[in-house]
Motif scaffolding. Structure first.
Motif, PDB file in Angstrom:
ATOM      1  N   GLU A  80      -1.935  12.047  -8.854  1.00  0.00           N
ATOM      2  CA  GLU A  80      -3.291  11.651  -9.256  1.00  0.00           C
ATOM      3  C   GLU A  80      -4.036  10.990  -8.091  1.00  0.00           C
ATOM      4  OE1 GLU A  80      -5.496   8.745 -12.496  1.00  0.00           O
ATOM      5  OE2 GLU A  80      -3.395   9.285 -12.781  1.00  0.00           O
ATOM      6  N   ARG A  81      -3.355  10.100  -7.386  1.00  0.00           N
ATOM      7  CA  ARG A  81      -3.987   9.439  -6.232  1.00  0.00           C
ATOM      8  C   ARG A  81      -4.283  10.442  -5.129  1.00  0.00           C
ATOM      9  NH1 ARG A  81      -1.073   4.188  -4.320  1.00  0.00           N
ATOM     10  NH2 ARG A  81      -2.905   4.178  -3.008  1.00  0.00           N
ATOM     11  N   TYR A  82      -3.381  11.399  -4.932  1.00  0.00           N
ATOM     12  CA  TYR A  82      -3.588  12.429  -3.914  1.00  0.00           C
ATOM     13  C   TYR A  82      -4.822  13.258  -4.260  1.00  0.00           C
ATOM     14  CZ  TYR A  82      -2.811  16.468  -0.937  1.00  0.00           C
ATOM     15  OH  TYR A  82      -2.968  17.467  -0.015  1.00  0.00           O
ATOM     16  N   ASN A  83      -4.959  13.584  -5.543  1.00  0.00           N
ATOM     17  CA  ASN A  83      -6.099  14.373  -6.013  1.00  0.00           C
ATOM     18  C   ASN A  83      -7.407  13.620  -5.780  1.00  0.00           C
ATOM     19  OD1 ASN A  83      -6.924  16.771  -7.001  1.00  0.00           O
ATOM     20  ND2 ASN A  83      -6.241  16.432  -9.092  1.00  0.00           N
ATOM     21  N   LYS A  84      -7.426  12.339  -6.103  1.00  0.00           N
ATOM     22  CA  LYS A  84      -8.632  11.526  -5.914  1.00  0.00           C
ATOM     23  C   LYS A  84      -8.980  11.401  -4.431  1.00  0.00           C
ATOM     24  CE  LYS A  84      -8.156   8.773 -10.083  1.00  0.00           C
ATOM     25  NZ  LYS A  84      -7.906   7.434 -10.618  1.00  0.00           N
ATOM     26  N   ARG A  85      -7.966  11.219  -3.594  1.00  0.00           N
ATOM     27  CA  ARG A  85      -8.195  11.099  -2.156  1.00  0.00           C
ATOM     28  C   ARG A  85      -8.787  12.387  -1.607  1.00  0.00           C
ATOM     29  NH1 ARG A  85      -5.624  13.059   2.107  1.00  0.00           N
ATOM     30  NH2 ARG A  85      -5.809  11.967   4.069  1.00  0.00           N
ATOM     31  N   ILE A 107       0.864  -1.179   0.000  1.00  0.00           N
ATOM     32  CA  ILE A 107       0.000   0.000   0.000  1.00  0.00           C
ATOM     33  C   ILE A 107       0.899   1.226   0.000  1.00  0.00           C
ATOM     34  CG2 ILE A 107      -1.749   1.286   1.284  1.00  0.00           C
ATOM     35  CD1 ILE A 107      -2.624  -1.405   2.481  1.00  0.00           C
ATOM     36  N   ARG A 108       0.687   2.105  -0.961  1.00  0.00           N
ATOM     37  CA  ARG A 108       1.517   3.302  -1.073  1.00  0.00           C
ATOM     38  C   ARG A 108       0.874   4.465  -0.333  1.00  0.00           C
ATOM     39  NH1 ARG A 108       5.267   3.958  -5.257  1.00  0.00           N
ATOM     40  NH2 ARG A 108       4.540   6.101  -5.312  1.00  0.00           N
ATOM     41  N   HIS A 109       1.716   5.361   0.144  1.00  0.00           N
ATOM     42  CA  HIS A 109       1.209   6.537   0.835  1.00  0.00           C
ATOM     43  C   HIS A 109       0.644   7.530  -0.176  1.00  0.00           C
ATOM     44  CE1 HIS A 109       5.330   7.446  -0.262  1.00  0.00           C
ATOM     45  NE2 HIS A 109       4.923   8.689  -0.379  1.00  0.00           N
ATOM     46  N   VAL A 110      -0.207   8.398   0.298  1.00  0.00           N
ATOM     47  CA  VAL A 110      -0.865   9.354  -0.595  1.00  0.00           C
ATOM     48  C   VAL A 110      -0.594  10.789  -0.157  1.00  0.00           C
ATOM     49  CG1 VAL A 110      -3.102  10.095  -1.498  1.00  0.00           C
ATOM     50  CG2 VAL A 110      -2.672   7.699  -1.121  1.00  0.00           C
ATOM     51  N   ASP A 133       2.140  10.125  -5.512  1.00  0.00           N
ATOM     52  CA  ASP A 133       1.412  10.052  -6.771  1.00  0.00           C
ATOM     53  C   ASP A 133       0.365  11.163  -6.767  1.00  0.00           C
ATOM     54  OD1 ASP A 133       0.134   9.387  -9.076  1.00  0.00           O
ATOM     55  OD2 ASP A 133      -0.425   7.359  -8.460  1.00  0.00           O
TER      56      ASP A 133
END
Length: 66
Positions: free
Chosen positions: A42-47, A12-15, A40
């Protein structure tokens, strides 16, 4: 088991990005400063979008109490 080890074992990667003052402190320690964190975008934006949506839903009492 250590929480960080458990998360890493599940790949699991950090966001959340590292704060600027943490980066500066790490760079000041040189080679003892540890490994820099990759985030990442994109993942930060989605979170952040999901978190804002949940917080907005909490504003409605009917949803917040159920």
């Amino acid at each position: 088991m250590n929480l960080r080890l458990l998360v890493r074992s599940r790949d699991i990667r950090h966001v959340i990005p590292v704060k600027k003052n943490h980066k500066a402190a790490r760079q000041g320690r040189g080679s003892r400063g540890g490994r820099p964190c990759d985030v990442d975008a994109e993942r930060y934006n989605k979170r952040a979008t999901v978190e804002r949506a949940i917080n907005r839903l909490k504003q409605f009492r009917a949803v917040a109490t159920r």
